[in-house]
Scaffold this motif. Structure first.
Motif, PDB file in Angstrom:
ATOM      1  N   UNK A   1      28.254 -64.916  35.007  1.00 30.80           N
ATOM      2  CA  UNK A   1      28.202 -66.219  34.421  1.00 30.80           C
ATOM      3  C   UNK A   1      27.168 -67.139  35.136  1.00 30.80           C
TER       4      UNK A   1
ATOM      5  N   UNK B   1      32.209 -67.522  12.285  1.00 30.01           N
ATOM      6  CA  UNK B   1      31.478 -68.947  12.372  1.00 30.01           C
ATOM      7  C   UNK B   1      30.208 -68.805  13.009  1.00 30.01           C
ATOM      8  N   UNK B   2      29.898 -67.774  13.868  1.00 32.98           N
ATOM      9  CA  UNK B   2      28.735 -67.673  14.572  1.00 32.98           C
ATOM     10  C   UNK B   2      27.664 -66.755  13.772  1.00 32.98           C
ATOM     11  N   UNK B   3      28.022 -66.442  12.526  1.00 37.28           N
ATOM     12  CA  UNK B   3      27.347 -65.627  11.533  1.00 37.28           C
ATOM     13  C   UNK B   3      25.641 -65.806  11.826  1.00 37.28           C
TER      14      UNK B   3
ATOM     15  N   UNK C   1      23.775 -67.465  13.841  1.00 35.72           N
ATOM     16  CA  UNK C   1      23.236 -67.676  15.088  1.00 35.72           C
ATOM     17  C   UNK C   1      22.082 -66.401  15.592  1.00 35.72           C
TER      18      UNK C   1
ATOM     19  N   UNK D   1      21.825 -66.858  23.469  1.00 35.02           N
ATOM     20  CA  UNK D   1      22.139 -67.526  21.886  1.00 35.02           C
ATOM     21  C   UNK D   1      21.636 -68.676  21.581  1.00 35.02           C
TER      22      UNK D   1
ATOM     23  N   UNK E   1      20.727 -71.392  18.002  1.00 38.69           N
ATOM     24  CA  UNK E   1      21.041 -71.636  16.548  1.00 38.69           C
ATOM     25  C   UNK E   1      20.396 -70.995  15.862  1.00 38.69           C
TER      26      UNK E   1
ATOM     27  N   UNK F   1      18.028 -72.226  13.922  1.00 41.87           N
ATOM     28  CA  UNK F   1      16.757 -73.009  13.812  1.00 41.87           C
ATOM     29  C   UNK F   1      16.078 -72.450  15.103  1.00 41.87           C
TER      30      UNK F   1
ATOM     31  N   UNK G   1      17.060 -72.878  18.328  1.00 40.18           N
ATOM     32  CA  UNK G   1      17.142 -73.691  19.605  1.00 40.18           C
ATOM     33  C   UNK G   1      18.328 -73.080  20.486  1.00 40.18           C
TER      34      UNK G   1
ATOM     35  N   UNK H   1      21.766 -72.565  22.015  1.00 44.16           N
ATOM     36  CA  UNK H   1      22.907 -73.048  21.579  1.00 44.16           C
ATOM     37  C   UNK H   1      23.726 -73.179  23.010  1.00 44.16           C
ATOM     38  N   UNK H   2      23.289 -72.337  23.629  1.00 46.93           N
ATOM     39  CA  UNK H   2      24.161 -72.467  25.063  1.00 46.93           C
ATOM     40  C   UNK H   2      22.890 -72.082  26.073  1.00 46.93           C
TER      41      UNK H   2
ATOM     42  N   UNK I   1      30.256 -64.029  29.681  1.00 41.95           N
ATOM     43  CA  UNK I   1      31.340 -63.111  29.607  1.00 41.95           C
ATOM     44  C   UNK I   1      30.900 -61.897  28.818  1.00 41.95           C
TER      45      UNK I   1
END
Lengths: 397, 397
Positions: free
Chosen positions: A37, A295-297, A299, A350, A352, A354, A356, A358-359, A365
């Motif tokens: 991490x 919901x992350x479909x 990304x 990761x 998004x 677009x 950019x 996301x994290x 993990x």
């Protein structure tokens, strides 16, 4: 850019950026094993040890030692992780936990079989580097345990009521296609051949759907589409990654027809999974176009893109199909524009939809020292082979 | 807009849009129960029946019948769902499954306790509407089963190794705060009082962290922060929803100090959870600012926003704190600009960080006929009370 320039880019990113990043930030010098991490700059933000990622990092440094250069630093890095795993990684029945605390106390139970797959892969590769019989023993025992558990890999952690909607899942057969080649020298010849034939058949005949040209994540026991959330699910990156595993198996068997089929499926999955609006490959899709439950479909994930690059390059190397090269340039451009972080090293994981970040993490993990270095190594060496082939060819490129 | 105009907006959206949407698209007239996987226009895209959502829809139509108007159509809608659940919803030990097929075959096992919570809530509310002793019996038995299972709600499905990192989770104590009021007339007086006192204590003293003013999702058995992914997790919407449950309990007990505390926590959670850049409330955050493991962390969810509106309105009604009203106007504006779909009815559930619909669905595996209608009802009636109070007051608004 020439083939050679592409090859050099992948090689340099691997050896001068990504490998040093993990060597510097990842080892836990106090308790052994690795921190995965890591924030944008490589600073540790959580100390839990996830078995998938511990094993994958052992594998990665062993592989670099075996394939790239006999650097003692790399071997030491692999061994220190393996010794931590050997001591803390398994329950009394030899099943690999999902995660441990920093000091090695078991945190999450062996609820899935993928920890075991990556452990077998790690200890198999490390045995090749060291000749240490302890390591081969762990790899072999774990491999047989996987085969024993493969029909009911989740055991009592499975939430599905038996019988109502039985589904076969793609992940294990896909991973076995890769694992069996990794462990070839350690296993009985007939077992290797049977596992390969079974793996190729399962991926290319059962999960691959001729009509759509797609590979499903879950199908009925009869190999049919299940009209349910799980059954309609597509994970384009999964199928795209599997295609270079299959090309490697086909190359080993000199099966040109199978290579061509895997190359065609690569192109078909990529055309389906590509985001026409923002670029990049979607993480999940529903084959009927319905809303996926993930919901992350939308990304864009690092591993999906680097694995796709490998399959495109191997497809191009072995078949010469110009569509592979054209798509390689598109996926390469998107990937290099969005994922690597030249400022702090390594890749963002990761994005998004677009494009950019996301994290801001470099590891977590699920992202560790694995897909990026393996992909850079595979792409670099495949590009070298492509360059060599074209240098010999009279055709101008 | 005046208080009265706001009240009318919420009332009309409930009665002329949302309720008709579910009445029209949701009932399964062939097998009973409800379809909840509804696309933008209300068309069914999946027929699985998720117990949470089946129960919540029974509750919703029963509540509307009990509280708004004795419409036979609403009662029939509730009863047909309840009869399907009564017949198919439980295993032989009375635990509620997670999901069923369309015809009622058990699909996903009773791996968590929230199906049971929503079942108790549904059958309790339906008993109030019908006086049918079968329904009260199911509600009471289920409630006692929840209390029995509450210390180990996941049973053998729990993946955490016992002892290594025990954590208390916020969800069950929070839900019990609401459930016990729902079932008050059905339960022993002392049990109700004990459960209320225990619930308030757990939410407001144990999970609420004085120093930060925040409510954590998971804490150690001693009530401390656990510096782990689970321990650092914030779900602002969860805490915000819990605050109106607590205000309802405090109103019942005429405890003004507790109302004020819940109002203050509402404001504190909202200030922390609000996205300064794009507006809306984040789904998940890490209390130390690290990357959360939930990839959907930056999304804007329907239930978070409507639940926040309820807490702000109840806070304003009971304390008169103008900050509640100012925040209400901000959250109201964001919510009504982004979630409702005036073209096809009902609300979108999932927006990306920027506020665009991420999925076009009106219902799915987790979104059903619950938070929107309950929230509209609660907001409408609270706004009516605010309007009445201000009409009596000499202070101009």
């Amino acid at each position: 850019m020439t083939f050679h320039e592409y090859a050099t880019l992948y090689q340099h990113n691997l050896l001068n950026d990504v490998v040093p990043f993990w060597l510097q930030h990842s080892p836990d010098k106090e308790y052994g094993g690795y921190f995965t991490c890591l924030d944008r700059e490589g600073k540790v933000f959580d100390t839990d040890k996830f078995i998938w990622l511990q094993c994958r990092e052992v594998w990665c440094f062993s592989m670099l030692y075996n394939k790239v250069e006999k650097k003692q630093e790399w071997l030491d890095m692999a061994i220190q992780g393996a010794e931590f795993l050997k001591k803390h990684g398994r329950d009394k029945d030899g099943n690999w936990y999902f995660s441990l605390t920093r000091t090695g106390a078991p945190l999450i139970a062996p609820y899935n079989i993928f920890s075991d797959c990556f452990a077998a892969m790690a200890f198999g590769q490390l045995y090749q580097a060291t000749g240490n019989a302890d390591y081969s023993q762990i790899a072999i025992t774990t491999f047989h345990n996987i085969l024993k558990r493969q029909d009911n890999p989740k055991g009592h952690y499975s939430k599905a009521m038996p019988g109502t909607r039985p589904l076969q899942n793609f992940a294990l057969p896909m991973i076995l296609c890769n694992l069996v080649l990794e462990m070839e020298t350690l296993l009985d010849k007939q077992l290797v051949e049977n596992t390969i034939q079974q793996g190729i058949h399962t991926v290319m005949d059962v999960f691959y759907q001729k009509d759509s040209g797609l590979i499903m994540e879950n199908i009925t026991p009869e190999g049919q589409l299940s009209d349910s959330f799980e059954g309609r699910l597509l994970n384009p990156g999964h199928g795209l990654e599997a295609m270079w595993f299959v090309m490697d198996l086909a190359t080993r068997n000199n099966d040109q027809a199978l290579i061509t089929k895997a190359k065609d499926i690569t192109l078909s999955l990529l055309e389906y999974g590509w985001d026409q609006q923002y670029g990049g490959i979607f993480y999940f899709l529903d084959v009927k176009g319905y809303p996926p439950q993930q919901l992350e479909w939308d990304q864009k994930l690092w591993w999906v893109h680097i694995e796709t690059i490998i399959s495109l390059l191997k497809g191009y190397l072995h078949t010469g199909d110009e569509k592979c090269w054209q798509w390689f340039e598109i996926v390469h451009d998107y990937t290099w524009k969005h994922f690597p972080d030249p400022e702090n090293g390594e890749w963002f994981g990761y994005l998004n939809r677009q494009g950019q970040p996301l994290l801001p993490l470099k590891g977590g993990k699920w992202k560790g020292c694995f897909h990026v270095p393996r992909g850079l190594y595979q792409s670099w060496t495949t590009l070298q082979q492509i360059a060599a082939k074209h240098a010999l060819s009279t055709q101008p490129k």
